[in-house]
Motif scaffolding. Structure first.
Motif, PDB file in Angstrom:
ATOM      1  N   VAL A  19      30.609  18.266  67.292  1.00  0.00           N
ATOM      2  CA  VAL A  19      29.557  18.492  68.286  1.00  0.00           C
ATOM      3  C   VAL A  19      28.400  19.184  67.585  1.00  0.00           C
ATOM      4  O   VAL A  19      28.557  20.299  67.064  1.00  0.00           O
ATOM      5  CB  VAL A  19      30.056  19.356  69.462  1.00  0.00           C
ATOM      6  N   VAL A  20      27.253  18.537  67.561  1.00  0.00           N
ATOM      7  CA  VAL A  20      26.061  19.100  66.928  1.00  0.00           C
ATOM      8  C   VAL A  20      25.204  19.734  68.016  1.00  0.00           C
ATOM      9  O   VAL A  20      24.635  19.047  68.855  1.00  0.00           O
ATOM     10  CB  VAL A  20      25.262  18.026  66.176  1.00  0.00           C
ATOM     11  N   GLY A  21      25.116  21.057  68.015  1.00  0.00           N
ATOM     12  CA  GLY A  21      24.330  21.766  69.013  1.00  0.00           C
ATOM     13  C   GLY A  21      25.196  22.626  69.902  1.00  0.00           C
ATOM     14  O   GLY A  21      26.116  22.131  70.562  1.00  0.00           O
ATOM     15  N   VAL A  42      32.204  22.653  66.778  1.00  0.00           N
ATOM     16  CA  VAL A  42      30.830  22.790  67.258  1.00  0.00           C
ATOM     17  C   VAL A  42      30.027  23.508  66.184  1.00  0.00           C
ATOM     18  O   VAL A  42      30.429  24.578  65.717  1.00  0.00           O
ATOM     19  CB  VAL A  42      30.760  23.577  68.583  1.00  0.00           C
ATOM     20  N   ILE A  43      28.885  22.911  65.810  1.00  0.00           N
ATOM     21  CA  ILE A  43      28.005  23.548  64.822  1.00  0.00           C
ATOM     22  C   ILE A  43      26.614  23.727  65.416  1.00  0.00           C
ATOM     23  O   ILE A  43      26.214  23.006  66.328  1.00  0.00           O
ATOM     24  CB  ILE A  43      27.908  22.735  63.519  1.00  0.00           C
ATOM     25  N   ASP A  44      25.873  24.689  64.877  1.00  0.00           N
ATOM     26  CA  ASP A  44      24.494  24.923  65.313  1.00  0.00           C
ATOM     27  C   ASP A  44      23.757  25.658  64.213  1.00  0.00           C
ATOM     28  O   ASP A  44      24.320  26.543  63.563  1.00  0.00           O
ATOM     29  CB  ASP A  44      24.469  25.734  66.608  1.00  0.00           C
ATOM     30  N   GLY A  45      22.485  25.303  64.022  1.00  0.00           N
ATOM     31  CA  GLY A  45      21.682  25.947  62.993  1.00  0.00           C
ATOM     32  C   GLY A  45      21.269  27.360  63.335  1.00  0.00           C
ATOM     33  O   GLY A  45      20.871  28.124  62.448  1.00  0.00           O
ATOM     34  N   LYS A  46      21.341  27.748  64.606  1.00  0.00           N
ATOM     35  CA  LYS A  46      20.978  29.118  64.999  1.00  0.00           C
ATOM     36  C   LYS A  46      22.012  30.107  64.493  1.00  0.00           C
ATOM     37  O   LYS A  46      23.124  29.746  64.124  1.00  0.00           O
ATOM     38  CB  LYS A  46      20.868  29.220  66.533  1.00  0.00           C
ATOM     39  N   SER A  47      21.641  31.371  64.546  1.00  0.00           N
ATOM     40  CA  SER A  47      22.561  32.422  64.120  1.00  0.00           C
ATOM     41  C   SER A  47      23.511  32.849  65.232  1.00  0.00           C
ATOM     42  O   SER A  47      24.480  33.570  64.987  1.00  0.00           O
ATOM     43  CB  SER A  47      21.774  33.644  63.638  1.00  0.00           C
ATOM     44  N   GLY A  48      23.236  32.419  66.476  1.00  0.00           N
ATOM     45  CA  GLY A  48      24.071  32.785  67.610  1.00  0.00           C
ATOM     46  C   GLY A  48      23.500  32.195  68.880  1.00  0.00           C
ATOM     47  O   GLY A  48      22.527  31.432  68.850  1.00  0.00           O
ATOM     48  N   PRO A  49      24.094  32.526  70.035  1.00  0.00           N
ATOM     49  CA  PRO A  49      23.617  31.983  71.303  1.00  0.00           C
ATOM     50  C   PRO A  49      22.151  32.313  71.562  1.00  0.00           C
ATOM     51  O   PRO A  49      21.609  33.304  71.065  1.00  0.00           O
ATOM     52  CB  PRO A  49      24.517  32.662  72.346  1.00  0.00           C
ATOM     53  N   THR A  50      21.502  31.465  72.355  1.00  0.00           N
ATOM     54  CA  THR A  50      20.111  31.674  72.759  1.00  0.00           C
ATOM     55  C   THR A  50      19.962  33.038  73.432  1.00  0.00           C
ATOM     56  O   THR A  50      20.807  33.430  74.249  1.00  0.00           O
ATOM     57  CB  THR A  50      19.685  30.566  73.749  1.00  0.00           C
ATOM     58  N   ARG A 134      30.488  27.261  64.579  1.00  0.00           N
ATOM     59  CA  ARG A 134      29.999  27.538  63.227  1.00  0.00           C
ATOM     60  C   ARG A 134      28.487  27.696  63.298  1.00  0.00           C
ATOM     61  O   ARG A 134      27.737  26.731  63.210  1.00  0.00           O
ATOM     62  CB  ARG A 134      30.394  26.413  62.273  1.00  0.00           C
ATOM     63  N   TRP A 135      28.057  28.926  63.506  1.00  0.00           N
ATOM     64  CA  TRP A 135      26.633  29.217  63.558  1.00  0.00           C
ATOM     65  C   TRP A 135      26.050  29.129  62.146  1.00  0.00           C
ATOM     66  O   TRP A 135      26.754  29.301  61.154  1.00  0.00           O
ATOM     67  CB  TRP A 135      26.393  30.614  64.137  1.00  0.00           C
ATOM     68  N   GLY A 136      24.748  28.900  62.077  1.00  0.00           N
ATOM     69  CA  GLY A 136      24.084  28.823  60.788  1.00  0.00           C
ATOM     70  C   GLY A 136      24.378  27.550  60.028  1.00  0.00           C
ATOM     71  O   GLY A 136      24.138  27.477  58.819  1.00  0.00           O
ATOM     72  N   GLY A 172      25.728  14.328  69.708  1.00  0.00           N
ATOM     73  CA  GLY A 172      24.445  14.971  69.492  1.00  0.00           C
ATOM     74  C   GLY A 172      24.020  15.692  70.758  1.00  0.00           C
ATOM     75  O   GLY A 172      23.570  15.068  71.714  1.00  0.00           O
ATOM     76  N   ALA A 173      24.212  17.006  70.759  1.00  0.00           N
ATOM     77  CA  ALA A 173      23.801  17.845  71.889  1.00  0.00           C
ATOM     78  C   ALA A 173      22.786  18.858  71.365  1.00  0.00           C
ATOM     79  O   ALA A 173      22.836  20.039  71.693  1.00  0.00           O
ATOM     80  CB  ALA A 173      25.007  18.544  72.505  1.00  0.00           C
ATOM     81  N   ASP A 174      21.872  18.356  70.545  1.00  0.00           N
ATOM     82  CA  ASP A 174      21.000  19.220  69.759  1.00  0.00           C
ATOM     83  C   ASP A 174      19.566  19.277  70.283  1.00  0.00           C
ATOM     84  O   ASP A 174      18.615  19.433  69.517  1.00  0.00           O
ATOM     85  CB  ASP A 174      21.017  18.792  68.293  1.00  0.00           C
ATOM     86  N   GLY A 175      19.396  19.190  71.593  1.00  0.00           N
ATOM     87  CA  GLY A 175      18.118  19.481  72.218  1.00  0.00           C
ATOM     88  C   GLY A 175      17.136  18.330  72.239  1.00  0.00           C
ATOM     89  O   GLY A 175      17.381  17.238  71.722  1.00  0.00           O
ATOM     90  N   ALA A 176      15.991  18.596  72.873  1.00  0.00           N
ATOM     91  CA  ALA A 176      14.991  17.548  73.099  1.00  0.00           C
ATOM     92  C   ALA A 176      14.471  16.947  71.811  1.00  0.00           C
ATOM     93  O   ALA A 176      14.132  15.759  71.754  1.00  0.00           O
ATOM     94  CB  ALA A 176      13.843  18.114  73.925  1.00  0.00           C
TER      95      ALA A 176
END
Length: 512
Positions: A19-21, A42-50, A134-136, A172-176
């Motif tokens: 899951v990307v995002g 689940v991965i995301d480029g951010k360092s943590g939740p919004t 997995r943040w970052g 792909g759940a990685d935003g607009a």
């Protein structure tokens, strides 16, 4: 948990679903997959939740999903409830939509529970259950296989450098701005609104009811306020004009035209509103969900909920296919069922709110006149049979899926009105709907289990007749793990027609 391929540390990380995002959509998908025993990451480029509140409202259907996950009480404990839409401040007329939903859902009304809190709750739950995000880890590239049944390899930039992840499916759940959607080359069809949208979190607001969403009508502007908590904590959403304003300019216009007084600003943003839907939600083993698949105005409080339901719907499908219960072809149902929801939301909700929220004196005059008419007319209309239907659409539990592709003849097992809707709640069926399994239900009927039903489908479970008569006493119902009614079979002398059962199971690509 995902594992590294043996033989070399340079080999790709292996998982069933990537899951990307890690927004609400991706986190919901990740948690449902984890609960259903699917190897996922689940991965995301951010360092943590919004941290910003962004989306605000959790509607009734999303609360039902949280209830299935055992998280509803945590949402309720941290939310500010809203049972009403008020047409102006103070004692202005309004619509009590919460009471219209009572009996149709266990969670009537809306819960103001901002996006950051949804993300914190879901990501914390995943971490506590041994499947942390997995943040970052930022998605950089996608290799789509020629063989749609083959694995997908994703390139990721992590804290320790480049990383490859190989998965059977990618969400792909990685935003607009979705890099996954761009990698697939899928058009994002629609328009960008010509006006600038402004959002502000304010403290010390006066004249804003604590349990109501409030529409405000100015000479040039239209706004909706959302109650965020005690001490006049309010979110204000309005359209400013055709150019993007600085914060003080936007707030000054809001104060002057909408007469909203406050003590301080916690957060402000201005941006253009997009109304877009991806041309497809799937390309082979890669799928799009949430804002990556569709974006629309946040004014109606529907966007985050649509994403949460995308993630819930898709994760259940993937879990059933992964377990061998459904054939791979069942995955076609995700786009067939969820894309029309996005298209309807844009045409019905966004366009309507875009029209009423347009800045300018001309539309401002029309809005103020319409407010008085609506204040008198809408409560009368909603007092009729139309009321619960409209409230159900707002709460998103009236969304209907087509049992067979549009245009095909409707088979006998799909002709009852309950088929394609989520199963109505009764006093007795709540616990069973938390089980995340395919089930057979009766409501006043005495039915034996059909021989053609796969052994992993639970039931039949016999419940008392539905007091609201939404479910018939002479039917055997097939209920999906997401709570939707898949089929309804007439019961005669305790049995149902084998041919009808087989036809319905084949339509859902059920494997015996």
């Amino acid at each position: 948990m995902p594992t590294t391929s043996p033989g070399t540390t340079a080999g790709p990380l292996e998982t069933e679903v990537l899951v990307v995002g890690a927004g609400p959509t991706g986190l919901m998908a990740g948690l449902v997959l984890h609960r259903r025993g699917v190897d996922s990451l689940v991965i995301d480029g951010k360092s943590g939740p919004t941290r910003e509140s962004r989306a605000l409202v959790v509607q009734a259907r999303s609360m039902e999903i949280y209830d299935q996950l055992g998280l509803a009480q945590q949402v309720l404990a941290g939310a500010n409830p809203a049972q009403r839409i008020q047409l102006g401040p103070d004692a202005a007329p309004g619509v009590d939509f919460g009471p219209l939903q009572e009996g149709w859902t266990r969670f009537p009304g809306a819960q103001v529970f901002e996006q950051s809190l949804n993300e914190e709750l879901l990501s914390r739950t995943l971490a506590e259950e041994g499947a942390p995000v997995r943040w970052g880890h930022r998605f950089t590239a996608l290799e789509t296989p020629a063989d749609v049944a083959g694995p997908v390899e994703v390139q990721v930039e992590g804290p320790d450098g480049p990383l490859r992840i190989r998965a059977r499916w990618v969400i792909g759940a990685d935003g607009a701005g979705s890099p996954v959607r761009h990698a697939l080359g899928l058009p994002f069809e629609g328009v960008t609104d010509e006006a600038t949208f402004c959002v502000a979190d304010l403290r010390g607001v006066t004249g804003s009811p604590a349990n109501s969403l409030t529409a405000r009508f100015g000479q040039r502007r239209f706004a909706i306020t959302f109650p965020m908590g005690p001490d006049g904590h309010v979110r204000v959403v309005w359209l400013h004009g055709e150019r993007e304003p600085a914060q003080e300019e936007a707030l000054a216009g809001m104060r002057e035209d909408l007469a909203i007084a406050y003590d301080r600003v916690d957060w402000f943003s201005a941006y253009r509103v997009h109304h877009r839907v991806a041309s497809h939600f799937r390309r082979g083993p890669t799928l799009l969900a949430g804002d990556a698949a569709h974006v629309h105005s946040p004014v109606g409080g529907q966007g985050m909920n649509t994403g949460l339901q995308d993630g819930h719907h898709l994760a259940h499908l993937l879990a059933d296919i992964s377990a061998g219960r459904l054939a791979d072809s069942a995955l076609d149902r995700f786009e067939r069922e969820r894309r029309p929801v996005a298209l309807t939301l844009i045409s019905a909700t966004d366009r309507a709110f875009g029209l009423i929220a347009r800045p300018g004196r001309g539309t401002g005059l029309l809005r103020r006149r319409a407010r008085d008419v609506l204040g008198a007319l809408v409560p009368r209309l909603l007092a009729t049979e139309l009321g619960p239907h409209v409230a159900g659409l707002l709460g998103q539990y009236r969304i209907r899926y087509h049992a067979v592709p549009k245009g095909e003849p409707l088979p006998r097992w799909a002709r009852e009105r309950a088929v394609g809707l989520r199963l109505p709640p009764t006093d007795e069926n709540a616990e069973m709907l938390r089980e995340m399994s395919w089930q057979l239900h009766t409501y006043g009927a005495d039915a034996v289990r059909p021989a053609a039903v796969a052994d992993w489908i639970d039931g039949p479970f016999a419940f008392s007749p539905d007091p609201r008569r939404r479910l018939r006493t002479d039917r055997l119902y097939l209920v999906r793990p997401d709570g939707y009614v898949a089929a309804s079979w007439p019961v005669h002398a305790g049995a149902v027609a084998t041919a009808d059962v087989r036809e319905a199971l084949a339509a859902y690509a059920v494997r015996g």
